[in-house]
Design a protein around this motif. Structure first.
Motif, short mmCIF file in Angstrom:
data_model
loop_
_atom_site.label_atom_id
_atom_site.label_comp_id
_atom_site.label_asym_id
_atom_site.label_seq_id
_atom_site.Cartn_x
_atom_site.Cartn_y
_atom_site.Cartn_z
N ASN A 83 0.82 -1.22 0.00
CA ASN A 83 0.00 0.00 0.00
C ASN A 83 0.85 1.26 0.00
O ASN A 83 1.99 1.26 0.45
N ASN A 84 0.26 2.33 -0.49
CA ASN A 84 0.78 3.67 -0.27
C ASN A 84 -0.20 4.40 0.64
O ASN A 84 -1.38 4.57 0.28
N LYS A 95 6.04 0.18 1.63
CA LYS A 95 4.81 -0.45 1.13
C LYS A 95 4.14 -1.32 2.20
O LYS A 95 2.95 -1.60 2.11
N ARG A 113 -3.91 2.09 -11.09
CA ARG A 113 -2.57 2.30 -11.67
C ARG A 113 -1.87 3.38 -10.86
O ARG A 113 -2.26 4.55 -10.88
N CYS A 114 -0.83 2.98 -10.12
CA CYS A 114 -0.06 3.96 -9.35
C CYS A 114 0.90 4.69 -10.28
O CYS A 114 1.40 4.13 -11.26
N GLU A 160 3.77 5.25 -9.75
CA GLU A 160 5.08 4.57 -9.67
C GLU A 160 5.19 3.41 -10.65
O GLU A 160 6.18 2.68 -10.62
N SER A 168 0.49 -1.80 -10.77
CA SER A 168 -0.97 -1.77 -10.85
C SER A 168 -1.57 -3.00 -10.15
O SER A 168 -0.87 -3.98 -9.88
N TYR A 188 -4.03 8.43 -11.87
CA TYR A 188 -3.02 7.80 -11.04
C TYR A 188 -3.53 7.69 -9.61
O TYR A 188 -4.30 8.53 -9.13
N GLY A 189 -3.06 6.62 -8.94
CA GLY A 189 -3.59 6.25 -7.62
C GLY A 189 -3.56 7.36 -6.59
O GLY A 189 -4.41 7.39 -5.69
N PHE A 190 -2.62 8.30 -6.71
CA PHE A 190 -2.52 9.31 -5.65
C PHE A 190 -3.72 10.23 -5.58
O PHE A 190 -3.94 10.90 -4.57
N GLU A 239 3.61 -1.06 -17.12
CA GLU A 239 3.38 -1.19 -15.68
C GLU A 239 3.62 -2.62 -15.23
O GLU A 239 3.56 -3.55 -16.04
#
Ligand SMILES: Nc1nc2c(c(=O)[nH]1)N[C@H]1C(S)=C(S)[C@@H](COP(=O)(O)O)O[C@H]1N2
Ligand SMILES: [Mo]
Length: 298
Positions: A58-59, A67, A115-116, A118, A121, A211-213, A261
């Motif tokens: 996780n982020n 992580k 999809r992060c 970074e 995914s 993106y995930g953020f 990815e």
């Protein structure tokens, strides 16, 4: 206090949760009661990642940069009671309970790719409600053009908030048409379980084409505004992370390619897979950006 399984019925969990806080980490990792969500045509038929993968990689920087830090430390977060303050350009500003915003009877299952930025995914089976249904409860005023979100600020429970780096609380934002889009949800669970703390309990945003953020966790504040809100990553590194943050294989991050990815759990031999424009949700969302230069508005 020692708990037996018979103690962890839904009622006893609900009634005594506050006194169980010593065991909260364990409970958060294995929520005791099942939820169900209506299937949705917006779900992907790709195979979801395992619950173990989704809850151990996780982020969630409020609990550290590693992580595995969220899985280790997020049990300390008290998620009940919880309310979300909805304000700004709305008809009915106020404090809303999670149960009012996302009643169990309204939950839908949304199996989405994540999809992060970074370049990794996953596929996650969320349970949640359209953000639009929540905003409509508060009543969107005609002048509202953006929606701002904030994560809870609680350094006593969130070990990462005791250090600088990010100007806490974590903040995110969407344009109003992005916020009202049917793909955009507030999620309160995954895999038929209440949201694990490390994934953003009790309520978090999910915007699958970005993106995930952008998908901010543990939300306590939603504000409708007439101007673009500040967002944490843009404040930190504006040349690397933009407001839109649409998944785009043609616009590289300044320090790495976004063309491919790594699917978590696929195994070393699986290789990387191609990243799709808008994370594969282009049919549904490309219209929102017609005429925009997506290399400039990254
Ligand atoms: N409050 C908060 N929300 C957050 C983050 C964070 O650090 N803090 N990380 C984001 C990032 S970078 C990603 S990729 C996703 C990860 O969600 P997941 O851990 O549920 O897969 O959460 C997003 N939401
Ligand atoms: Mo991310």
């Amino acid at each position: 206090m020692k708990l037996g399984w018979s103690d962890v019925t839904p009622e006893s969990l609900w009634l005594n949760r506050r006194s169980f806080m010593a065991g909260a980490a364990a409970l958060a990792a294995t929520p005791a009661f099942a939820l169900s969500g209506k299937p949705s045509a917006l779900s992907t038929d790709q195979k979801p990642n395992s619950f173990e993968e989704i809850t151990n990689y996780n982020n969630f920087y409020e609990f550290g940069f590693g992580k595995e830090d969220p899985a280790r430390y997020a049990g300390a977060l008290t998620t009940d009671p919880w309310s979300v303050e909805i304000g700004g350009l709305v008809e009915r500003p106020g404090s809303y309970g999670v149960e009012d915003l996302a009643p169990e009877s309204a939950l839908e299952e949304r199996i989405y790719r994540l999809r992060c930025v970074e370049a990794w995914s996953m596929v996650i089976p969320w349970l949640g409600v359209p953000l639009a249904s929540v905003l409509n409860k508060a009543g969107v005023q005609p002048g509202a053009k953006f929606v701002a979100f904030e994560t809870v600020l609680r350094p006593d429970e969130m070990v990462g908030q005791r250090s600088r780096g990010i100007d806490w609380p974590y903040r995110e934002g969407l344009r109003i048409d992005e916020a009202m889009h049917p793909l955009t949800i507030l999620a309160t669970g995954l895999y038929d379980k209440p949201m694990p703390n490390q994934n953003g309990a009790p309520i978090r945003l999910v915007v699958p084409w970005k993106y995930g953020f952008k998908s901010i966790k543990s939300v306590v504040k939603i504000t409708l505004t007439d101007r673009p809100p500040q967002t944490s990553w843009e404040m930190l590194q504006p040349n690397e992370y933009g407001f839109y943050a649409n998944v785009n294989p043609e616009v590289d991050h300044p320090r790495w390619s976004q063309a491919t990815e790594r699917r978590i759990g696929a195994g070393l031999l699986a290789g990387r897979q191609e990243t799709l424009m808008f994370n594969g949700y282009g049919d549904q969302v490309a219209d929102l950006y017609s005429g925009m230069d997506l290399a400039k508005n990254y």
